[in-house]
Scaffold this motif. Structure first.
Motif, PDB file in Angstrom:
ATOM      1  N   ILE A   1       0.894  -1.053  -0.173  1.00 39.41           N
ATOM      2  CA  ILE A   1       0.016   0.100  -0.146  1.00 39.41           C
ATOM      3  C   ILE A   1       0.923   1.112  -0.028  1.00 39.41           C
ATOM      4  O   ILE A   1       0.765   2.252  -0.769  1.00 39.41           O
ATOM      5  N   ARG A   2       1.925   1.311   0.889  1.00 40.18           N
ATOM      6  CA  ARG A   2       2.948   2.415   0.878  1.00 40.18           C
ATOM      7  C   ARG A   2       3.541   2.564  -0.379  1.00 40.18           C
ATOM      8  O   ARG A   2       3.719   3.630  -0.980  1.00 40.18           O
ATOM      9  N   GLN A   3       3.934   1.602  -1.135  1.00 36.29           N
ATOM     10  CA  GLN A   3       4.766   1.515  -2.363  1.00 36.29           C
ATOM     11  C   GLN A   3       3.757   2.188  -3.486  1.00 36.29           C
ATOM     12  O   GLN A   3       4.257   2.853  -4.357  1.00 36.29           O
ATOM     13  N   THR A   4       2.572   1.651  -3.429  1.00 36.56           N
ATOM     14  CA  THR A   4       1.509   2.201  -4.577  1.00 36.56           C
ATOM     15  C   THR A   4       1.349   3.688  -4.318  1.00 36.56           C
ATOM     16  O   THR A   4       1.176   4.552  -5.166  1.00 36.56           O
ATOM     17  N   ARG A   5       1.036   4.058  -2.925  1.00 37.23           N
ATOM     18  CA  ARG A   5       0.969   5.610  -2.860  1.00 37.23           C
ATOM     19  C   ARG A   5       2.157   6.364  -3.260  1.00 37.23           C
ATOM     20  O   ARG A   5       2.022   7.405  -3.785  1.00 37.23           O
ATOM     21  N   GLU A   6       3.449   5.818  -3.048  1.00 41.46           N
ATOM     22  CA  GLU A   6       4.491   6.565  -3.382  1.00 41.46           C
ATOM     23  C   GLU A   6       4.803   6.628  -4.741  1.00 41.46           C
ATOM     24  O   GLU A   6       5.134   7.815  -5.404  1.00 41.46           O
TER      25      GLU A   6
END
Length: 150
Positions: free
Chosen positions: A106-111
């Motif tokens: 989820i963090r990777q996708t947001r970044e």
């Protein structure tokens, strides 16, 4: 629909995941909480890895023609829907490992952000708009987090 590409949207989903425990029980369905977390990770594995073969031929045509609309629109999934074979998780999984993997995805996708996904080809449905990608990610997360009461 939660904007999974925004800091607020990503953090909202992560905060819901953090409420889960190894003892969390589903309100419907057969998956355990550890299997559900692993199941949600498969969605991201199809984006970030080559672990799962892409559908081809007639199956890909069926996915793009009939299933895509249901997956990428803003309408919630119905309870107890069918699960694609490569999304089925057999046997127990390490709860904490799967939880951390999912939050990392989820963090990777947001970044990477919405612009990165706009027009990007999905594993099963061909190119998707940033809205379709957001719906795919957000709707699937929300469905299973509700399944486990968070």
């Amino acid at each position: 629909m939660t904007n999974i590409f925004s800091q607020e949207g990503a953090q909202f989903m992560i905060s819901r995941i953090e409420q889960l425990t190894p003892e969390s029980q589903p309100h419907w369905g057969k998956m355990s909480v550890d299997q559900m977390l692993a199941h949600l990770c498969v969605m991201y594995e199809t984006v970030y890895t080559d672990k799962h073969p892409k559908p081809a031929g007639f199956l890909k045509w069926m996915m793009k023609t009939f299933i895509k609309k249901t997956v990428v629109n803003a309408s919630p999934y119905k309870r107890n829907g069918r699960t694609a074979p490569h999304f089925r998780i057999a046997g127990p999984r390490d709860f904490e490992k799967e939880k951390q993997r999912l939050m990392g995805y989820i963090r990777q996708t947001r970044e990477l952000g919405a612009a990165h996904f706009d027009g990007k080809e999905s594993h099963s449905f061909g190119p998707l708009s940033e809205t379709e990608w957001n719906n795919l990610f957000s709707k699937h997360l929300d469905h299973h987090l509700k399944q486990f009461g968070v």
